[in-house]
Design a protein around this motif. Sequence first.
Motif, PDB file in Angstrom:
ATOM      1  N   SER A  95      38.386  43.935  35.063  1.00 34.30           N
ATOM      2  CA  SER A  95      38.149  42.514  34.785  1.00 34.30           C
ATOM      3  C   SER A  95      39.211  41.961  33.847  1.00 34.30           C
ATOM      4  N   ARG A 155      35.804  32.955  33.887  1.00 30.86           N
ATOM      5  CA  ARG A 155      34.882  33.693  34.766  1.00 30.86           C
ATOM      6  C   ARG A 155      34.992  35.202  34.522  1.00 30.86           C
ATOM      7  N   TYR A 156      36.225  35.721  34.514  1.00 31.43           N
ATOM      8  CA  TYR A 156      36.417  37.164  34.294  1.00 31.43           C
ATOM      9  C   TYR A 156      36.060  37.567  32.864  1.00 31.43           C
ATOM     10  N   THR A 167      32.462  38.185  32.951  1.00 27.74           N
ATOM     11  CA  THR A 167      32.201  39.494  33.554  1.00 27.74           C
ATOM     12  C   THR A 167      32.422  40.601  32.533  1.00 27.74           C
TER      13      THR A 167
END
Length: 99
Positions: free
Chosen positions: A15, A33-34, A37
């Motif tokens: 990630s 977004r990552y 994660t």
Amino acid sequence: MPDMLIDYYKAIEDSSAKMLEAAKLKDWDGVVRYEGTCAVLIEQLRYQSQQQELAPEHRKEKARIMQRILRNDAQIRCLAEPWLAQFEHLFDGQPQMMH
């Protein structure tokens, strides 16, 4: 779902690498977004590390993974700084909101 602690480190590294790629493309939504994660995986790693120990044969690999994650993070910060500076200028001279 990762089953061994080292798998969490590998997933976090993956990630982190995707975050760096997104930053290189100036895809800040992708970076966020990552990053989300990564945060979920880190929480899972914290929980799992209370249930099991990292196998001795994985300790060197963990150290190498952590170094790569730190390098990725440093590069992401360098890439994000101009964007963050530009973002901060949007608020120059604006009255500060009280929360």
